[in-house]
Design a protein around this motif. Sequence first.
Motif, mmCIF file in Angstrom:
data_model
loop_
_atom_site.group_PDB
_atom_site.id
_atom_site.type_symbol
_atom_site.label_atom_id
_atom_site.label_comp_id
_atom_site.label_asym_id
_atom_site.label_seq_id
_atom_site.Cartn_x
_atom_site.Cartn_y
_atom_site.Cartn_z
ATOM 1 N N SER A 119 7.277 10.768 -21.905
ATOM 2 C CA SER A 119 8.830 10.806 -22.490
ATOM 3 C C SER A 119 8.978 12.294 -23.184
ATOM 4 N N ASP A 120 7.710 12.568 -23.814
ATOM 5 C CA ASP A 120 7.666 13.941 -24.321
ATOM 6 C C ASP A 120 7.535 14.885 -23.188
ATOM 7 N N ARG A 121 6.661 14.704 -22.312
ATOM 8 C CA ARG A 121 6.495 15.714 -21.154
ATOM 9 C C ARG A 121 7.996 15.856 -20.312
ATOM 10 N N TYR A 122 8.898 15.039 -20.259
ATOM 11 C CA TYR A 122 9.963 15.177 -19.765
ATOM 12 C C TYR A 122 10.703 16.072 -20.773
ATOM 13 N N SER A 123 10.925 15.695 -22.040
ATOM 14 C CA SER A 123 11.420 16.484 -22.908
ATOM 15 C C SER A 123 11.137 17.975 -22.999
ATOM 16 N N THR A 124 9.779 18.290 -23.016
ATOM 17 C CA THR A 124 9.348 19.548 -22.935
ATOM 18 C C THR A 124 9.686 20.281 -21.808
ATOM 19 N N VAL A 125 9.888 19.769 -20.621
ATOM 20 C CA VAL A 125 10.297 20.470 -19.374
ATOM 21 C C VAL A 125 11.813 20.905 -19.466
ATOM 22 N N PHE A 126 12.654 19.973 -20.110
ATOM 23 C CA PHE A 126 14.014 20.045 -20.159
ATOM 24 C C PHE A 126 14.249 21.044 -21.278
ATOM 25 N N MET A 127 13.453 21.177 -22.199
ATOM 26 C CA MET A 127 13.508 22.181 -23.426
ATOM 27 C C MET A 127 13.265 23.538 -22.652
ATOM 28 N N MET A 128 12.116 23.676 -21.875
ATOM 29 C CA MET A 128 12.156 24.957 -21.444
ATOM 30 C C MET A 128 13.024 25.428 -20.326
ATOM 31 N N SER A 129 13.864 24.448 -19.641
ATOM 32 C CA SER A 129 14.841 24.725 -18.660
ATOM 33 C C SER A 129 15.935 25.441 -19.282
ATOM 34 N N GLU A 160 0.861 -1.194 -0.208
ATOM 35 C CA GLU A 160 0.083 0.016 0.139
ATOM 36 C C GLU A 160 1.094 1.200 0.146
ATOM 37 N N LEU A 161 2.262 1.088 0.211
ATOM 38 C CA LEU A 161 3.207 2.358 0.386
ATOM 39 C C LEU A 161 3.899 2.507 -1.090
ATOM 40 N N ILE A 162 3.952 1.637 -1.815
ATOM 41 C CA ILE A 162 4.660 1.994 -2.895
ATOM 42 C C ILE A 162 3.835 2.554 -3.850
ATOM 43 N N THR A 163 4.484 3.566 -4.674
ATOM 44 C CA THR A 163 3.819 4.668 -5.387
ATOM 45 C C THR A 163 3.471 3.810 -6.732
ATOM 46 N N ALA A 164 2.370 4.632 -7.519
ATOM 47 C CA ALA A 164 2.000 3.702 -8.616
ATOM 48 C C ALA A 164 2.850 4.063 -9.761
ATOM 49 N N ASN A 165 3.646 5.094 -9.712
ATOM 50 C CA ASN A 165 4.691 5.459 -10.653
ATOM 51 C C ASN A 165 5.992 4.364 -10.352
ATOM 52 N N ASP A 166 6.198 3.937 -9.393
ATOM 53 C CA ASP A 166 7.182 3.156 -8.917
ATOM 54 C C ASP A 166 6.955 1.643 -9.543
ATOM 55 N N LEU A 167 5.484 1.458 -9.253
ATOM 56 C CA LEU A 167 5.532 0.211 -9.680
ATOM 57 C C LEU A 167 5.250 -0.152 -11.214
ATOM 58 N N SER A 168 4.711 0.839 -11.705
ATOM 59 C CA SER A 168 4.592 1.031 -13.378
ATOM 60 C C SER A 168 5.790 1.111 -13.769
ATOM 61 N N LEU A 169 7.044 1.345 -13.434
ATOM 62 C CA LEU A 169 8.376 1.095 -13.760
ATOM 63 C C LEU A 169 8.696 -0.276 -13.547
ATOM 64 N N PHE A 170 8.429 -0.929 -12.418
ATOM 65 C CA PHE A 170 8.722 -2.280 -12.337
ATOM 66 C C PHE A 170 8.011 -3.196 -13.276
ATOM 67 N N GLN A 226 16.081 3.569 -17.565
ATOM 68 C CA GLN A 226 15.133 3.382 -16.759
ATOM 69 C C GLN A 226 14.061 4.584 -16.923
ATOM 70 N N ASN A 227 14.829 5.813 -17.220
ATOM 71 C CA ASN A 227 14.066 6.958 -17.486
ATOM 72 C C ASN A 227 13.227 7.094 -18.660
ATOM 73 N N TRP A 228 13.328 5.956 -19.565
ATOM 74 C CA TRP A 228 12.417 6.032 -20.672
ATOM 75 C C TRP A 228 11.081 5.377 -20.289
ATOM 76 N N PHE A 229 10.969 4.554 -19.254
ATOM 77 C CA PHE A 229 9.874 4.247 -19.001
ATOM 78 C C PHE A 229 9.195 4.699 -17.479
ATOM 79 N N TYR A 230 9.680 5.560 -16.805
ATOM 80 C CA TYR A 230 9.031 6.177 -15.726
ATOM 81 C C TYR A 230 8.177 7.336 -16.219
ATOM 82 N N PRO A 231 6.872 7.011 -15.496
ATOM 83 C CA PRO A 231 5.943 7.918 -15.612
ATOM 84 C C PRO A 231 6.377 9.318 -15.157
#
Length: 724
Positions: free
Chosen positions: A396-406, A178-188, A356-361
Amino acid sequence: MRLEEIQEQYKQVLGLLKEHRLKEAFELMQTMAQACGNYPLLQELEGMQTAYGYMLQYMQQGMNDPEREKLYHSLLTQAFNLADQLHFTLQEDLSSQYYFTLRKQLKYQSSNLPKLLSTLESFADCLSLYELLHDEQKLQQDMKVHEEALGDLFRQTWVNSRWTNSERDTAYKFLSSELITANDLSLFVSAVTLSLMTCFDEEKMLWLIEAFYHKDVNVKVRARVGFLLVAHLQSERIALYPGIQARISLIQEEQPSFDNDLNAMYIQLLRSQDTERINKTMNEEIVPAVIKNIQNRKQKPLDENDIEMNPEWIFDLDAKLNNKMRKLGELQQEGGDINMGMFSMMKRFPFFEHIQNWFYPYEPKHTEVIKAMGTTPEKEKKVGILLMHLGMLCDSDRYSTVFMMSQMNDEQRQIVFSHLLPNDIGDLTEEEDNELYNYAQMPATIGKYYIQDLYRFFKLYPLKNQFHDIFKDTLMLHENPVLKPLLYQAEYLRQVADFLFKTDNFEMALDIYDELEQLKVVDKDVLQRIGYCHERINRDYTSAAFYYLQANDIAPGSTWTLRRLATCYRHKRLFDKAKNYYQELMMLEPENLSYSYNIGTCLIELGEYDEALQCFYKMDLAEEDNIKAWRGIVWCCFRSGKLEKAQQYCTKIINLQPDANDWLNAGHVAWCLGNLPQAVEYYQQGAKAATSPLAFRKLLLQDAQLLQQKGISKTDFFLMLELI
C-alpha cells in the motif's frame, strides 16, 4: 422490519443455536423467513423443521437411530448457515452499506468465476507479447481488462456468502493453475479472507487451508494470516466442522514449521496494535525534536574558524534525539510499523477508492503506476530500487510513494533519486540486490508487510466504519479453541508474553506469564516479569515481592531483583526489610551512593536518626554539593536535637538550590532555635516556592505535631500560619 430488529433477531437466533435450542431457533427463523419473502429459504427451513420434528418423535418413542448424532450435527450446521442467509437477505433491501449494495447488484447475476479465471490466465500471454513488441498502448489496454477482472473477482468473492459446488471447483482451479500470476492469486486469497470474516463458509475455509500448500510464498503467507483472522472471528463456527479441524491437524504433521510460523504472525498482529503508540511517539517526540534541532542549527551563527559539520549528522548534537532515533530503528527492525503516520495522508489518491487495490501486491505494470511513472526500463529500475531502498515498504505504501512522486516534476523527482539512491544505480551490487530480494521473499517479511496492508485498510479505507476493525480486538489467539492446539505451547507463549511485556502491555503479559507458571516452565526472568507486572498494573507490592523472592532464590545476587524487593518493602512500609536489601546491594556495589541514601531514608522511618546520619555523612564526603545528602543530614539533626548542625546544612542548601520543602525545614530549625523572624522569612520563601500558598500551608500542617513535640505551642503554630 427495521435494521435494528433484524440485527436483534439474528443475534437471538445465534444465541439459541449456540445453546442447542433448535426448536426455538427455528420458530424465530420462521418469522425472519416470512419477513424476507424468500420462498427457497422458507422451503429450506420447513424441511429442516420437519427433519428435526421426526428426530424428536423417534427419540420419544425410544427408537434407536445410529445416524441420530450425525443428523443432529448436520441440522445444527445447516441452521447456522440458513440464519446467515436470512440475515443477509433481509438487510439487502434496507442497508446502505457497500457490502449489501454490492450483494443486491450481483444477486441476479450468474457466477462468472470460470470466465474470470480464463481472463486472468490469459494475462501471462499479454505480458509475453509486450516483452516482444513493447507496445505500450496494447499493454495498457490488456492491463485495463486484467484489472477490471480483478475488481470483479474481488467484489464477487467478498459478497458471496456461500460457494456453490461449481464455484468451489473453479476456486480450486485458481490454486492449481500454472498461468495465473501470484499477485492475482494473492488478491483472491484476501477476498476469500474478507468474505469469511463477514460470513462463514466451510468450503471457503477448506480452500483457504489448501492455499497453505501453494508453492508461492506470498499466497501461502496471506492464507495463513487470513486463517488466523478468520479463526479469531469464527472459532465457534469452525468448531462445528470436524473436517476442518482434521485438516488442520494434518498440516501440523506435514509442515513441521507451521505452528512456529503462525506464532510469528500472531506476534506481528499484536505488534500492529502497537502502531498508534509508535505514531504518537513519532508525532509528539521525534518530529518536533528533529524540527527543533534543524532550527537550532540554522539559527546558530557559524564562526569562520569553526570546522563545519556534515549536516547529515543532524542527530549527533542531541543525545536524547539520537537515542530516540536509535530506539525507532530497533522498533522498525523488529517489525514495528513506523510508516503509518507518514503514509496515512497518502491514501487519498483515486487508486485507493477501489477496495481491491488495498489488497493487491505492488505491480509496476499496473495502469495507475504506468500513468504515474511510465514504462521506461531505466525509470522502472530506478523506482524499483528506490522502493527497496526505502526500507521495504508494504504494498500500500509503495503505491503511495509512486503516486506522490508522480506529482513532482522531473527535477524534483531526480532530487529524490539522487538523495535516496546510490549515485550510480550500478553501485548496488548483484550480491546486495539479491540480499534485498531474498529478504523481501522471507515469509516473516511478507507476513509483516501484509499485516501492515491490512492495518491500513481497516484504519484508512474511506468506508472503514462499515467493517469490523480486527485490530481493535483483544487478540489472545493462544486461547482460541481452534488455534489453541497450534499456539498453546510453552515456547510460543513465552515469545508472546515477552513481546507484550516489552510493549508495556502488562495485563495481557501477566495473564500469559501466569499460564507459564501453571505449566511449571518459569525461570528467573519470568518470575521477575510477573513481579514487575504486579507492580505496574495495580501497585500490588505484596504479590510483586512474592515473585521477586522466588526469582532471588533461583538466581541470588541480581541487583535488579534486590532493588525491586527493597522498593516493594518500602511501599509496604516494611522499612527494616527494605533496609536489609539495600545493605545487601551496598555490599555488591559499594560505590553506589543511592543505596546509602535509601538506607538512610529507611533508618529515618525506623526512628534511628544517628545511624541514618552516618549514611548521609558518607554521601556528603564522597560527592561534593550532594544536596540529597544535605537534606538527609538536616532532617536527622533536626529530629535528634542537633539544631546548630541542622542550621549549618540548611544554609548550604539555601545557597545552592532550595525547594519548598527545604525552606520548610529551614523554618522549622530557625523556629526551634528561637529565631522567630528568620523562621517567618523562611516560611514565606517556601510559600513562594510551592505550587501555591495553600499547598505550602498543607505541608506545614503535616508537621504540626512534630513542632509541638519540639516545644512550639498550638497558639504560636496557628499564629505562624497567619503570618505566612
